[in-house]
Enzyme design. Structure first.
Site, PDB file in Angstrom:
ATOM      1  N   PHE A 156      52.563  65.418  33.653  1.00  0.00           N
ATOM      2  CA  PHE A 156      51.716  64.284  34.016  1.00  0.00           C
ATOM      3  C   PHE A 156      50.269  64.615  33.653  1.00  0.00           C
ATOM      4  CE2 PHE A 156      49.752  61.551  37.466  1.00  0.00           C
ATOM      5  CZ  PHE A 156      50.066  60.354  36.832  1.00  0.00           C
TER       6      PHE A 156
ATOM      7  N   ASP B 113      55.028  70.042  41.265  1.00  0.00           N
ATOM      8  CA  ASP B 113      54.520  68.724  41.651  1.00  0.00           C
ATOM      9  C   ASP B 113      55.735  67.860  41.968  1.00  0.00           C
ATOM     10  OD1 ASP B 113      53.646  66.088  41.803  1.00  0.00           O
ATOM     11  OD2 ASP B 113      52.146  66.327  40.223  1.00  0.00           O
TER      12      ASP B 113
ATOM     13  N   TYR C  76      52.493  57.971  48.447  1.00  0.00           N
ATOM     14  CA  TYR C  76      52.583  56.520  48.262  1.00  0.00           C
ATOM     15  C   TYR C  76      53.716  56.066  47.347  1.00  0.00           C
ATOM     16  CZ  TYR C  76      49.382  57.743  44.385  1.00  0.00           C
ATOM     17  OH  TYR C  76      48.787  58.313  43.306  1.00  0.00           O
ATOM     18  N   LYS C  77      54.563  56.995  46.916  1.00  0.00           N
ATOM     19  CA  LYS C  77      55.700  56.595  46.081  1.00  0.00           C
ATOM     20  C   LYS C  77      56.921  56.439  46.992  1.00  0.00           C
ATOM     21  CE  LYS C  77      53.670  58.875  42.035  1.00  0.00           C
ATOM     22  NZ  LYS C  77      53.427  57.711  41.154  1.00  0.00           N
TER      23      LYS C  77
ATOM     24  N   ARG D 223      59.669  51.452  32.334  1.00  0.00           N
ATOM     25  CA  ARG D 223      60.094  52.367  33.402  1.00  0.00           C
ATOM     26  C   ARG D 223      60.612  51.570  34.596  1.00  0.00           C
ATOM     27  NH1 ARG D 223      56.090  56.656  36.411  1.00  0.00           N
ATOM     28  NH2 ARG D 223      55.265  54.726  37.236  1.00  0.00           N
TER      29      ARG D 223
END
Lengths: 416, 416
Positions: free
Chosen positions: A130, A201, A226-227, A375
């Site tokens: 990422f 991560d 928040y995912k 996605r």
């Protein structure tokens, strides 16, 4: 829709009826007419969140004012909530804290790792990690100078690239773009064999699939609230430092909340005991409280069942898309083997951006990642089998009718 | 209470009736039976906050999900809110961002300052500065090594101690314990004359008194959202970088939101334009939204009137305490001249801790700072002249009756 009654493929209604997690959907406040396949970017709102946040605002803050810090345990939230997150990622109590953003936590842990491996100055990562994680690593290396560097290799070269210069290996467990999942145990072992530390991560893992930090002997980890933890936009992040490393760990962000006696206002800094020393400033209580609701909800579900449903949803979607959209320029961009991917499926399409916009206009919300990746994330707590079948059908329709071929779907906003 | 009708001292009821800020009190949800003199630690709840936060949770997040980032401008909040804070501290649009905690922001600015003054390796501060600020500075110096150091001097030695080694002078504008206020213009000038940068911590200034960062030619500043800005517990903090320095400024926390193209997911880090480059990770939107309500409210008030009332409240309290508590072991610990202090008055008392607890039990909420400081803050937007007179009377009573001399008031909790 004849495909749905084809005896060779599973009937989504039957799958939903038999779903042991079906009851969780009602615990979320989902808008009508929307199939939400972007819970891997921002999770949905748990129904209990609004009341909890209102109570924190009106009663805990409004009525009890400064007393809220002790009376309502605000001051303990970073570690109390950390202990809850620990149960989702295979860590022990006292190994996880909730604080700051993923970026800030990553900076703390990378700096701490370099200090724990003196003489080694390389942060090793993969080119496809990422980007933000790499930015943070580069920023730290630039700040430190003196030969500190970020070394990037291809995914299949990682294990072989860990050497005596490597202080820490930084990897995202589930790739943000392809959903490809690393073998946490094997790569952690490879890092340790070369004397390096391993930092994971867990942004796309926590709450979506079983993570066994302790069993894998992982050293350090960060992750996102928040995912799949459904903590709300910009919810605070978490960090993990294995207990065996905590004594030697120092955070470069030596703020008051990480002090051994935060309220003594001593002149010099003394790191707090255990994971507390990884804290820095005052935590944003409203956002922390919302996150706790999401974490509590995740803890109610059996993570094995979550993973099983996530894989089944993914396979169902893949099969339907590959069958329905054959010859329409769609290519699977995720590993075909569900064991090797996280809770998302990605397809490449030359007009991926416009296709995703056309889907959103139909209420099917996925997202786009450059250069051509569509996605689709599967949050098993609130997604139904019927939803993914409907989403696959919407994708087929958008492609078959070229519904994406309209100017308003092709103009990329400055922010997407 | 004969003193109240003494013609030689002002009548608080008359002062309240004539107060141009009186209308603001109704904009806060204050609990009954409480006189809140701790708004300098955690500000009170604006009435509009609950509805705003509920809307963000239920509509912006719950209904619009990932779309909230653009549809509701979440992504712009750090800079939009920063521009509002700028108006409260004498900065220009584009010079302030709201993000992270004060501690994290201080780290960014100190690291940025050292980079802007290559060859200089000293962070100069005063021994009596807020301990956290010093911890953060020490943590940065320890991380960087190579001769980087924090040098602490006495308050009256600061100007003379700035030399060719000093990269940045770090001072808190209003001292957290005594309320003593530095001469921002003079000290900034002294720093510049020695070629150093000047970094102001405005934790106890923003929203309480006029600050003129631009007019003073200040270089850098940080401040707090949960004190006089009434943003709620742990509200995000702010940071300021003078426009003339932004081009050369680099944040060590090179997170995605500070990137020139945050959504492009580029491989390498490119700092964003202007103050955006000081951002790091994803902002906690619920806490940011609550802060915006507090900042909007502060912007409605004339800051000159706020300062005038703050000084009048302080003088009234000081006069009443010094008259009422004469001979009771109470000593003024703040500058006597109201021009030289912020919006608080502190008194030392050998049993200060117990006295403050006894006051809290009576509904008069101040706080205690070791070793012997009783701290009383005046938030002019919601405090009445009658309140401070009543608080002074409560202090007199507690001391005169030795009401503080009870075991439950003397036992210090681990957290206070």
């Amino acid at each position: 829709m004849a495909r749905q009654s084809d005896p060779a493929t599973p009937d989504p209604a039957r799958l939903d009826a038999a779903d042991p997690l079906a009851r969780f959907r009602g615990r979320f406040a989902l808008p009508d007419g929307v199939i939400y396949l972007d819970g891997n970017s921002l999770g949905a709102l748990p129904r209990a969140t609004a009341a909890r946040v209102a109570r924190v605002v009106e009663e805990e803050w409004g009525r009890d004012l400064i007393g809220g810090w002790t009376r309502h345990g605000w001051i303990d939230l970073p570690l109390r909530l950390g202990d809850k997150v620990a149960r989702l990622i295979g860590a022990a109590p006292g190994e996880v804290a909730v604080a700051d953003s993923t970026s800030v936590n990553l900076f703390k842990l990378l700096a701490g790792a370099l200090r724990l491996r003196p003489g080694r100055r390389v942060i090793l990562s993969e080119r496809d990690n990422f980007p933000t994680d790499l930015y943070i690593a580069e920023g730290l290396a630039a700040l430190l100078g003196g030969g500190h560097a970020v070394r990037l290799v291809e995914t299949d070269e990682i294990a072989g690239a860990i050497d005596g210069e490597t202080a820490v290996v930084l990897l995202t467990h589930v790739n943000y773009r392809t959903g490809r999942m690393h073998d946490m145990a094997a790569l952690t072992r490879a890092a340790h064999e070369a004397g390096a530390l391993m930092l994971w991560d867990l942004a796309h893992s926590a709450g979506a699939l079983p993570v066994a930090l302790g069993a894998c002997d992982a050293d350090l980890a960060v992750g996102c609230g928040y995912k799949y933890l459904n903590g709300g936009p910009g919810a605070p992040a978490f960090l993990y430092v294995a207990r065996r490393l905590q004594e030697g760990f120092r955070s470069p962000l030596a703020g008051w909340l990480g002090h051994a006696a935060p309220f003594a206002f001593e002149t010099g800094y003394r790191p707090g005991g255990g994971i507390a020393r990884a804290l820095a400033g005052t935590p944003p209580i409203l956002s922390m409280a919302a996150l706790e609701v999401g974490v509590d909800l995740a803890l109610e579900a059996d993570i094995g069942a979550v993973r099983a449903k996530s894989m089944a949803l993914g396979e169902l979607f893949r099969e339907r898309v590959e069958a329905g959209c054959a010859g329409m320029g769609v290519t699977l961009a995720s590993p075909r083997d569900p064991d090797q991917r996280g809770s998302q499926i990605c397809f490449a399409h030359a007009e991926g951006y416009a296709v995703v916009q056309a889907l959103i206009a139909r209420g099917v919300i996925g997202d786009f990642r450059a250069p051509d990746i569509m996605r689709f994330g599967f949050a098993p707590l609130y997604l139904r089998y019927a939803d993914v079948v409907q989403a696959a059908e919407a994708l087929r329709e958008v492609l078959a009718t070229r519904a994406w071929d309209r100017p308003e779907f092709k103009t990329r906003a400055a922010v997407t």
